[in-house]
Every structure is written in C-alpha cells, then in structure tokens.
Design a protein around this motif. Structure first.
Motif, PDB file in Angstrom:
ATOM      1  N   THR A 261       0.836  -1.196   0.000  1.00  0.00           N
ATOM      2  CA  THR A 261       0.000   0.000   0.000  1.00  0.00           C
ATOM      3  C   THR A 261       0.868   1.243   0.000  1.00  0.00           C
ATOM      4  O   THR A 261       1.800   1.364   0.795  1.00  0.00           O
ATOM      5  CB  THR A 261      -0.907   0.017   1.238  1.00  0.00           C
ATOM      6  N   ARG A 263       0.828   5.135   0.800  1.00  0.00           N
ATOM      7  CA  ARG A 263       0.014   6.078   1.582  1.00  0.00           C
ATOM      8  C   ARG A 263       0.656   7.454   1.558  1.00  0.00           C
ATOM      9  O   ARG A 263       1.874   7.579   1.665  1.00  0.00           O
ATOM     10  CB  ARG A 263      -0.113   5.629   3.037  1.00  0.00           C
ATOM     11  N   TRP A 275       1.391   8.785  -8.188  1.00  0.00           N
ATOM     12  CA  TRP A 275       2.694   8.334  -7.716  1.00  0.00           C
ATOM     13  C   TRP A 275       3.436   7.658  -8.859  1.00  0.00           C
ATOM     14  O   TRP A 275       2.838   7.146  -9.807  1.00  0.00           O
ATOM     15  CB  TRP A 275       2.566   7.392  -6.526  1.00  0.00           C
ATOM     16  N   SER A 290      -6.234   7.410  -3.895  1.00  0.00           N
ATOM     17  CA  SER A 290      -7.594   7.876  -3.650  1.00  0.00           C
ATOM     18  C   SER A 290      -7.708   8.305  -2.194  1.00  0.00           C
ATOM     19  O   SER A 290      -7.006   7.781  -1.334  1.00  0.00           O
ATOM     20  CB  SER A 290      -8.596   6.753  -3.909  1.00  0.00           C
ATOM     21  N   SER A 292      -8.704   8.504   1.553  1.00  0.00           N
ATOM     22  CA  SER A 292      -9.151   7.494   2.504  1.00  0.00           C
ATOM     23  C   SER A 292     -10.513   7.871   3.066  1.00  0.00           C
ATOM     24  O   SER A 292     -10.801   9.034   3.328  1.00  0.00           O
ATOM     25  CB  SER A 292      -8.133   7.390   3.652  1.00  0.00           C
ATOM     26  N   GLN A 300      -4.500   6.954  -0.466  1.00  0.00           N
ATOM     27  CA  GLN A 300      -3.805   5.661  -0.512  1.00  0.00           C
ATOM     28  C   GLN A 300      -4.209   4.867  -1.735  1.00  0.00           C
ATOM     29  O   GLN A 300      -5.240   5.127  -2.355  1.00  0.00           O
ATOM     30  CB  GLN A 300      -4.074   4.843   0.744  1.00  0.00           C
ATOM     31  N   GLY A 301      -3.379   3.895  -2.065  1.00  0.00           N
ATOM     32  CA  GLY A 301      -3.631   2.998  -3.187  1.00  0.00           C
ATOM     33  C   GLY A 301      -2.661   1.844  -3.105  1.00  0.00           C
ATOM     34  O   GLY A 301      -1.782   1.787  -2.257  1.00  0.00           O
ATOM     35  N   SER A 302      -2.838   0.899  -4.022  1.00  0.00           N
ATOM     36  CA  SER A 302      -1.998  -0.290  -3.962  1.00  0.00           C
ATOM     37  C   SER A 302      -0.867  -0.184  -4.976  1.00  0.00           C
ATOM     38  O   SER A 302      -0.936   0.544  -5.961  1.00  0.00           O
ATOM     39  CB  SER A 302      -2.829  -1.544  -4.223  1.00  0.00           C
TER      40      SER A 302
ATOM     41  N   ASP B  32      -8.266  -3.245  -5.717  1.00  0.00           N
ATOM     42  CA  ASP B  32      -7.225  -2.621  -4.909  1.00  0.00           C
ATOM     43  C   ASP B  32      -7.479  -2.929  -3.433  1.00  0.00           C
ATOM     44  O   ASP B  32      -8.468  -2.474  -2.864  1.00  0.00           O
ATOM     45  CB  ASP B  32      -7.272  -1.111  -5.181  1.00  0.00           C
ATOM     46  N   PRO B  33      -6.593  -3.677  -2.772  1.00  0.00           N
ATOM     47  CA  PRO B  33      -6.870  -4.081  -1.384  1.00  0.00           C
ATOM     48  C   PRO B  33      -6.912  -2.908  -0.412  1.00  0.00           C
ATOM     49  O   PRO B  33      -7.662  -2.953   0.571  1.00  0.00           O
ATOM     50  CB  PRO B  33      -5.724  -5.046  -1.055  1.00  0.00           C
ATOM     51  N   ALA B  34      -6.115  -1.871  -0.670  1.00  0.00           N
ATOM     52  CA  ALA B  34      -6.106  -0.743   0.271  1.00  0.00           C
ATOM     53  C   ALA B  34      -7.446  -0.018   0.244  1.00  0.00           C
ATOM     54  O   ALA B  34      -8.018   0.307   1.287  1.00  0.00           O
ATOM     55  CB  ALA B  34      -4.982   0.221  -0.079  1.00  0.00           C
ATOM     56  N   THR B  35      -7.947   0.240  -0.936  1.00  0.00           N
ATOM     57  CA  THR B  35      -9.236   0.930  -1.038  1.00  0.00           C
ATOM     58  C   THR B  35     -10.368   0.023  -0.569  1.00  0.00           C
ATOM     59  O   THR B  35     -11.325   0.485   0.058  1.00  0.00           O
ATOM     60  CB  THR B  35      -9.500   1.389  -2.482  1.00  0.00           C
ATOM     61  N   ASP B  38     -10.515   0.235   3.049  1.00  0.00           N
ATOM     62  CA  ASP B  38     -11.139   1.505   3.421  1.00  0.00           C
ATOM     63  C   ASP B  38     -12.654   1.425   3.325  1.00  0.00           C
ATOM     64  O   ASP B  38     -13.387   1.888   4.198  1.00  0.00           O
ATOM     65  CB  ASP B  38     -10.625   2.585   2.469  1.00  0.00           C
ATOM     66  N   ARG B  79     -13.517   6.517 -10.473  1.00  0.00           N
ATOM     67  CA  ARG B  79     -12.199   6.224 -11.015  1.00  0.00           C
ATOM     68  C   ARG B  79     -12.236   6.048 -12.520  1.00  0.00           C
ATOM     69  O   ARG B  79     -11.320   6.432 -13.222  1.00  0.00           O
ATOM     70  CB  ARG B  79     -11.653   4.937 -10.406  1.00  0.00           C
ATOM     71  N   GLN B  88       0.529  -1.015 -13.954  1.00  0.00           N
ATOM     72  CA  GLN B  88       1.586  -1.806 -13.367  1.00  0.00           C
ATOM     73  C   GLN B  88       2.395  -2.450 -14.483  1.00  0.00           C
ATOM     74  O   GLN B  88       2.069  -2.349 -15.642  1.00  0.00           O
ATOM     75  CB  GLN B  88       0.981  -2.887 -12.451  1.00  0.00           C
TER      76      GLN B  88
END
Lengths: 345, 172
Positions: A261, A263, A275, A290, A292, A300-302, B32-35, B38, B79, B88
């Motif tokens: 992640t 951040r 980024w 995006s 939080s 944050q994002g992956s 996306d695991p982070a989003t 969230d 998005r 990626q």
C-alpha cells in the motif's frame, strides 16, 4: 480473530479505527437532529408569539422520515419544476405541509437552511405528527451550489431496510470538510408568517432571502489557490517480492509481499495524488491514490505486483508521491527493497 | 454494563465476519486491497453507528454488504472517469481493469433490487437462502431478480456476463 487476516492493516487497528469513526457518525447524527429540533422548537415559539395563522404547534421539532419506494423527486414548490432526486432509504426532516396535505415540506438535502417539497406518499415519518401548514412563498429557495460543494447531507442510512446508496450526488468519499453531513447550522423559522430576511437566523454565510435568488456555497474565492501540502509518503508493508507464476507462490514460500500500500498523509489542497515508482531512475510503475474514507488527509492505493526481473539481486525502488492541485504541487517519497522470488527447486 | 458497552461488545464479536464479507465484495469490485479495506471499514463504521438497531437483525450481513457494494461502485465509477488509471508492469492487469470497469458500469445501471441480489449472490458469495433473509424477500424473488439481473448484464456485457461476474468474484 481469523488466521491470515487479509488486509494490509492489522485487525485490532482496524476495529479501533472503525469504532472511532462510528462514534463520530453517531454523534454528528445526534447533533444534527438536536440542532434541528431546537431550532424548530424556537421557530414554533416565535410563530406562536407572532400570532401565526394557519400554523399548528409541533414543538418537538422537525420529524425524521425515510424516503421509500423508488425514491422521490423533490421540488422548489409543489407542482413546480423538479430540483433534485432522493433515493430509497434517504433520510429527510419534515418541516411542514401544504393546505391539501398531499405535499410535505422538508429540509433540503443539499442546504439545510433551505426547504424543498416532496409528495407525501414518498415519505415514511418516524412518528405521526400534525405538521404546520407552510406555503412556498415562505421559503428560502433551493440554492445552487458551486461544483465542488456536492457532498450531500444525507446523514444516516434508513436503518430498518435500506442503507444509503451513494450515487454521484450522495457520495461521502470526497475529501472536503463538508463530507457526509450538513454543517450544524440553525434553521430558519419556517413557520413564521413573514417571508422576510429576519427568518434567516442561521450562521450559514449566505444572503439569499427570496426563492428567486441563487447563490453559491462559499468556496475558495481567493484569486490564488492555496498550494498543495503533503506531509509524508510511505509504502507498507515491505519488503516486496517480484511475482512469479503461480501468483502468490513467493509470498507463501519466502515471505515478503507481492502487493503493498502506498500512503500519503497530511495531504491538503490537492485534487489528485499520482505516484511514480523508479528503479535506478527508470520508471517501472505508476498509479494514482484515492482519498481514505477513514483517515482525514490521507490518500492511498496499492502497488504491485512487479513481474519477475532479470536481475537476481534486490532492487531499491523509490516511490515519489505528488499532491497536485490548482495551487501547484508538492512531493514526498519513500523507498523499499524489491526482492527476486527465488523459486524452490 | 451500560448499553453502549454492551452494544460495542456485540459489535466486536460480529466484527470479523461482517468486515470480511464487506472486504471481499469491495475487493471484487475494486481489486485494490487498500481501497477495499477503506470501504469495508467505512461500511463497518456505519454499522457501528446503527448497531443498536441492526445488531440483532438477521439481515445485518446483507445491510453491511449492500453499503460496501454501493460505496465500492461509487468509487469505481469515479475512477473510471479519471484519465490516470493505475498501470503496473504486468500488462495482463489491463484486461482485469477493463473487465471490472465494464462490470461496474453495467451493475450500476441495474435496478436497485437486481443489483443487490447480484452483488449478494455472486460478489459476496451468499446462498440463495441467506440472500433472501438479508433482503427480507422470498427465495423465489431472489431467483427472479437474479435471473433478470444477469439477463440485463448479458445485454450490456454480452453472453459472457455471468462468466465475467464469476471471474471478478473469483479474484481476491
């Protein structure tokens, strides 16, 4: 707690954050209801003191109601042009009704100091109450908002059945300070008989007094936009490992992380936070963060997975995060080690 | 023990299961695991705020999943309107992104009930009986809404719509 908790953030930390955020939502909802109730009680008292005709005291303040069925269109005045849509499960606060009782007046979902009208069959009040008769000429009209003040004031989900469904105008994701709830302002005395500016007893800094006047919610009016700010950038967890097929074989066999992640904290005045990841100055990946939903001023994002490379030695990856906005940009960076996945024999 | 503490205790006991359900469906929509984390956390925060009313209800899982679904769809649609899509190294990710975006747009166009049934059955992995209980409808209604929802998705995505839903559901 289940094994292999799947999120980047540990379970206990998530739970603590959820409880804090949940309490805040609960407190804000109560505050809004309390302020609205107090204001309406005061308004009712003023109305009675002025000998308001056609009004019926309902000293308990605005009555909450859920929008049901397929949602409801709301209008500036009954049988006029529509000004917005409410959705099944949205929450509204009843402040009056028309002579026929077919239409109810509610606090505007966009601006709490305004009033709009909905057909009565579309709302399900929390309790039965005699609503005061209100006329459309009494109202401060629906205000037009600036483009960036689009967060709605739908404060709670209709709990019994339908959670709120964030469409474009109802999302709470926007990182503005007015997200999710309306500002706790006092409401004008809508039951007062005189349609004058004296009804506007609110702290909202607008000067609209007639239904034909439009105004914008105050946003940044300075000629120079404030410069974006970013306090820190980080990539966690690390180290990371390049992926080989089948996916996940490195993580399970050799530790490390195929995805992680990115951040950015302390972000302000930014409209986008892209980024870029570089190895030896060469860009290898990029993305966009995006805001939080949980932590203020965090985006944050992956990142990852990274495909297997030709080098066998670890790479140092530098991630540069840029907070961009009308006022310019600001950057922070972080670095991490990217290991090769050494497949087992 | 005060009612607040009691309510919080009940919430903590249910947290793991509910959060993971919300995270799973968010991950399947957003990838996306982070989003997704969230979104799941926000859904759970709203559940906490309403816990005295929903905590004892048999449809609380459906409630949380639906909030997570709606939040996820909203984020995904926003998005898709941005020009800087995450890129990626592995180009195969582009196909996954395209599939998800197409599915998100198609699901957002479904009538509310059909969208909920598709999300609960295919993205959250709930059984027909669980879905019926969560939505407080009959099992027959679930079948009808699912059939119609998938038919609408086929119309929008082509005959491979159920496969696409399954592909997305099979991720994460």
């Amino acid at each position: 707690m289940p094994e292999n908790w799947p999120t980047p953030t540990p379970r206990d930390e998530l739970l603590a954050r959820v409880v804090v955020r949940g309490r805040r939502i609960r407190m804000l909802n109560r505050l809004l209801i309390g302020v609205a109730a107090a204001a309406a009680t005061a308004a009712g008292a003023v109305g009675l003191a002025l000998g308001a005709s056609g009004t019926v005291s309902f000293g308990g303040g605005p009555v909450g109601a859920d929008v049901g069925g397929d949602g409801a269109t709301y209008f500036a005045c009954p049988n006029t042009g529509a000004v917005g849509e409410l959705h099944d499960g949205d929450r509204v606060y009843l402040t009056g009704q028309d002579d026929s009782g077919d239409w109810v007046q509610v606090r505007s979902p966009l601006v709490s100091t305004s009033r709009v009208w909905i057909r009565g069959e579309h709302v399900d009040p929390d309790e039965q109450v005699d609503l005061p008769v209100a006329t459309c000429s009494d109202e401060v009209g629906e205000l037009e908002l600036a483009d960036d003040a689009t967060t709605t004031t739908t404060t709670t989900e209709a709990v019994d059945q339908e959670p709120d469904e964030p469409e474009e105008t109802t999302t709470t994701v926007a990182p503005s300070t007015t997200a999710t709830t309306a500002p706790p302002t006092t409401t004008p005395a809508t039951t007062a008989p005189t349609p004058t500016t004296t009804t506007t007893t609110t702290t909202v800094p607008t000067t609209t007094t007639t239904s034909t006047t439009t105004t914008t919610v105050p946003t940044t009016t300075t000629t120079t936009a404030p410069a974006p700010v970013i306090t820190s950038a980080s990539v966690s967890p690390t180290p990371m490992i390049r992926r080989v097929s089948p996916a996940g074989s490195c993580e399970s066999s050799f530790g490390g992380h195929e995805t992680s992640t990115v951040r950015a904290d302390g972000v302000a005045n930014a409209t986008s936070v892209p980024w870029v990841a570089r190895i030896n100055g060469q860009q290898v990946a990029s993305g966009s963060l995006s805001p939080s939903l949980q932590v203020p001023d965090r985006w944050q994002g992956s990142i990852g997975p990274f495909a297997q490379g030709s080098q066998q030695s670890p790479d140092q990856v530098t991630v540069v995060v840029t907070a961009s906005g009308p006022g310019g940009s600001a950057q922070r960076s972080d670095s991490f080690t990217l290991n090769e996945c050494e497949a087992p024999f | 023990m005060t009612s607040t503490v009691r309510a919080q205790t009940g919430f903590e006991e249910a947290f793991d299961d509910l959060f993971l359900r919300a995270f799973r469906v968010a991950r399947r929509i957003l990838a996306d695991p982070a989003t997704a984390e969230d979104v799941a956390a926000e859904a759970m925060a709203r559940a906490f705020a309403h816990w005295p009313k929903i905590g004892d209800q048999p449809w609380r899982e459906g409630w949380v999943v639906r909030v997570a679904t709606n939040l996820s769809l909203d984020i995904a649609r926003k998005r898709s309107r941005l020009t800087d899509v995450a890129v990626q190294e592995a180009s195969a990710e582009d196909d996954d992104v395209a599939v998800r975006l197409a599915l998100v747009e198609a699901m957002a166009r479904l009538p509310r009930r059909q969208r909920e049934v598709v999300a609960l059955r295919h993205l959250a992995g709930m059984s027909e009986a669980e879905t019926a209980a969560a939505l407080r409808v009959s099992a027959g209604s679930v079948k009808t809404h699912l059939s119609r929802g998938l038919a609408a998705l086929r119309k929008g995505l082509g005959p491979d719509a159920p496969v696409l839903v399954g592909e997305v559901a099979g991720d994460a």
